[in-house]
Scaffold this motif. Structure first.
Motif, PDB file in Angstrom:
ATOM      1  N   ALA A 187       0.843  -8.029   8.178  1.00 19.36           N
ATOM      2  CA  ALA A 187       0.096  -9.220   8.469  1.00 19.36           C
ATOM      3  C   ALA A 187      -1.072  -9.585   8.057  1.00 19.36           C
ATOM      4  O   ALA A 187      -1.467 -10.427   7.628  1.00 19.36           O
ATOM      5  N   ASP A 188      -1.707  -8.391   7.515  1.00 23.81           N
ATOM      6  CA  ASP A 188      -2.946  -8.533   6.649  1.00 23.81           C
ATOM      7  C   ASP A 188      -2.868  -9.283   5.320  1.00 23.81           C
ATOM      8  O   ASP A 188      -3.703 -10.235   5.107  1.00 23.81           O
ATOM      9  N   LEU A 189      -1.963  -9.186   4.573  1.00 23.16           N
ATOM     10  CA  LEU A 189      -1.364  -9.659   3.502  1.00 23.16           C
ATOM     11  C   LEU A 189      -1.035 -11.274   4.006  1.00 23.16           C
ATOM     12  O   LEU A 189      -1.599 -12.270   3.017  1.00 23.16           O
ATOM     13  N   LYS A 191      -2.201 -13.065   6.067  1.00 24.63           N
ATOM     14  CA  LYS A 191      -3.300 -13.825   6.636  1.00 24.63           C
ATOM     15  C   LYS A 191      -3.828 -14.023   5.268  1.00 24.63           C
ATOM     16  O   LYS A 191      -4.450 -15.225   5.436  1.00 24.63           O
ATOM     17  N   MET A 192      -4.081 -13.294   4.337  1.00 19.47           N
ATOM     18  CA  MET A 192      -4.698 -13.702   2.944  1.00 19.47           C
ATOM     19  C   MET A 192      -4.082 -15.019   2.692  1.00 19.47           C
ATOM     20  O   MET A 192      -4.663 -15.846   1.833  1.00 19.47           O
ATOM     21  N   HIS A 193      -2.656 -14.964   2.327  1.00 19.78           N
ATOM     22  CA  HIS A 193      -1.979 -15.924   2.071  1.00 19.78           C
ATOM     23  C   HIS A 193      -2.110 -17.292   2.921  1.00 19.78           C
ATOM     24  O   HIS A 193      -2.289 -18.311   2.446  1.00 19.78           O
ATOM     25  N   ALA A 194      -2.352 -17.134   4.241  1.00 23.08           N
ATOM     26  CA  ALA A 194      -2.655 -18.258   4.939  1.00 23.08           C
ATOM     27  C   ALA A 194      -4.016 -18.903   4.632  1.00 23.08           C
ATOM     28  O   ALA A 194      -4.073 -20.095   4.452  1.00 23.08           O
ATOM     29  N   TYR A 195      -4.915 -17.958   4.597  1.00 16.91           N
ATOM     30  CA  TYR A 195      -6.302 -18.668   4.023  1.00 16.91           C
ATOM     31  C   TYR A 195      -6.180 -19.173   2.695  1.00 16.91           C
ATOM     32  O   TYR A 195      -6.511 -20.567   2.600  1.00 16.91           O
ATOM     33  N   LYS A 196      -5.348 -18.739   1.747  1.00 16.57           N
ATOM     34  CA  LYS A 196      -5.195 -19.328   0.543  1.00 16.57           C
ATOM     35  C   LYS A 196      -4.655 -20.638   0.527  1.00 16.57           C
ATOM     36  O   LYS A 196      -4.814 -21.669  -0.268  1.00 16.57           O
ATOM     37  N   ASP A 197      -3.549 -20.754   1.368  1.00 18.03           N
ATOM     38  CA  ASP A 197      -2.705 -21.766   1.486  1.00 18.03           C
ATOM     39  C   ASP A 197      -3.124 -22.994   2.320  1.00 18.03           C
ATOM     40  O   ASP A 197      -2.895 -24.076   2.110  1.00 18.03           O
ATOM     41  N   TYR A 206      -9.185 -11.944   0.064  1.00 19.50           N
ATOM     42  CA  TYR A 206      -9.124 -10.579  -0.288  1.00 19.50           C
ATOM     43  C   TYR A 206      -9.626  -9.681   0.870  1.00 19.50           C
ATOM     44  O   TYR A 206     -10.388 -10.233   1.833  1.00 19.50           O
ATOM     45  N   VAL A 207      -8.674  -8.675   1.068  1.00 16.27           N
ATOM     46  CA  VAL A 207      -9.179  -7.578   2.006  1.00 16.27           C
ATOM     47  C   VAL A 207     -10.209  -6.651   1.636  1.00 16.27           C
ATOM     48  O   VAL A 207     -10.142  -6.044   0.417  1.00 16.27           O
TER      49      VAL A 207
END
Length: 438
Positions: A187-189, A191-197, A206-207
């Protein structure tokens, strides 16, 4: 699970003991210390310390974080409350505005070109925004000149390294099984994709976690766009902040580079999307597919020269030599050397009293060549009258989509009737294909 027991050795606890926190209930609710929230606050101050080393942050913005009270100091830091800090990075050749925000909310369902998220509202823990000095943040958003980089604090991260490096089919299969049960260990990864996209003009996400391994993944060739993780540990000996500092300095150096691929991509995004597409700019006619030699065949950016030949003798000379000549100079009927003309990919030829033509040629020369009258005589050109000519090298089109096709060139916007019908002009392939007859 990856976690850290070093917080007890951190000066964070000294700070927490000496200060009265606005939002302290987030940390000490029901008499318990929320270690994850303490870690999030500690990262805020590490970011602040780091930015002060490399950026000219306005002092009053920092002083606004702390206020005096009757019994000590009260720290204005509360989860869910945006705390923005602004500064300027001066590289000598270029100045970059920087905005550091804690808990900045990016509103959702925003239409282009508005800032924020085009899907749901999102709120990263920390966001760094970069844009050129001399323009407002709002204008930088509208002109695709701003870039956001987000960070999330994760005191506990499950199998982070595995999900950033899925090097086996077993890991992917196991992940699929967990997803079917409604479990998302990555889920953390995601979420990073969600921010990016989702958040417009985001260059990276980045975490930050109290572990050991750094990982950065680049979307293309440059440092951004990217995703990854940085280990930051509340330790007096080695907090790991050095790697994050090097990363931020590399990002700043990237923004100083005016010839970066990201800068080109940002301009292209702005140029393409600044206006909604017009209904007339649609093509559903057959065209060569855009691969191999035709990879750059974009109808709006591919141009067709429309030229005139005077006689059958002239046309035979064109076919034999695979050359087409234009007048040059300031006289009426001379070729206008604008960007569209010089970069034209095709040549449509027509002659006197023709209403339509299928004589389409591909321009294969990389530019225009100048031939003198003597050069033209050597080429057996029929009756040269000009001192100099501009020539392009051509070959018959071989694409099956153009075979047997005829165009009503008189419908093109650049066409002029009467004597001016012999004057050369340029059309986009989009407009050109809309004049296709058969």
């Amino acid at each position: 699970m990856q976690s850290c027991g070093l917080l007890s050795n951190s000066c964070l606890f000294d700070l927490a003991a000496k200060l009265i926190w606005k939002g302290g209930e987030d940390v000490y609710g029901a008499g318990k210390k929320d270690i994850a929230t303490l870690y999030e606050y500690w990262l805020f101050f590490k970011f602040l310390e780091l930015l002060q080393e490399i950026v000219d942050i306005v002092p009053k913005d920092i002083s606004d974080l702390i206020e005096a009270t009757d019994d000590g100091l009260s720290l204005r830091l509360k989860q869910g409350k945006t705390i923005p800090l602004k500064g300027v990075y001066d590289a000598g050749s270029r100045k970059i505005n920087i905005r550091f925000a804690y808990n900045r909310a990016f509103s959702g369902k925003r239409d282009y070109p508005d800032s924020g998220s085009w899907t749901t509202a999102l709120r990263p823990d920390y966001s760094l925004s970069f844009w050129p000095f001399g323009i407002t943040e709002e204008d930088a958003e509208l002109q695709e000149l701003i870039v956001h980089v987000h960070f999330d604090a994760k005191y506990k991260v499950a199998n982070l390294w595995d999900y950033l490096n899925p090097d086996s089919e077993e890991i992917l299969n196991e992940e699929k099984k967990e997803n079917r049960k409604g479990l998302y260990k990555n889920a953390d990864l995601l979420k990073m994709h969600a921010y990016k996209d989702a958040i417009r003009r985001t260059g990276g996400a980045y975490v930050l976690y109290p572990g050991e391994k750094t990982l950065t993944k680049r979307g293309f060739h440059e440092i951004i766009p990217g995703l990854g993780a940085f280990p930051l540990r509340p330790s007096k000996r080695d907090s790991g902040v050095g790697e994050l500092k090097a990363f931020l300095l590399e990002i700043l150096d990237h923004f100083v580079n005016r010839a970066s691929q990201r800068e080109k991509m940002a301009f292209r995004t702005f140029a393409i999307h600044k206006d909604p597409p017009e209904s007339k700019n649609q093509i559903r006619e057959s065209l060569p597919e855009t691969f191999h030699n035709n990879r750059g065949l974009l109808p709006d950016e591919t141009f067709v020269l429309v030229g005139y030949y005077h006689s059958e003798q002239h046309y035979e000379w064109i076919k034999r030599n695979r050359l087409y000549n234009f007048r040059m100079g300031a006289a009426t009927g001379s070729l206008v050397l604008d960007e569209k003309t010089v970069s034209a990919s095709y040549l449509l030829l027509h002659t006197k009293e023709e209403k339509r033509s299928g004589a389409l040629w591909r321009i294969v020369s990389r530019g225009l060549s100048v031939f003198s009258k003597e050069d033209m005589i050597k080429k057996a050109y029929p009756h040269p009258t000009q001192d100099h000519y501009l020539l392009v090298q051509v070959e018959p089109v071989s694409d099956p989509e153009f075979q047997g096709v005829v165009w009503d060139f008189k419908r093109l916007s650049g066409y002029r009737a009467g004597r001016a019908s012999a004057f050369p002009f340029t059309s986009s392939l989009t407009e050109f294909m809309q004049c296709k007859i058969s």
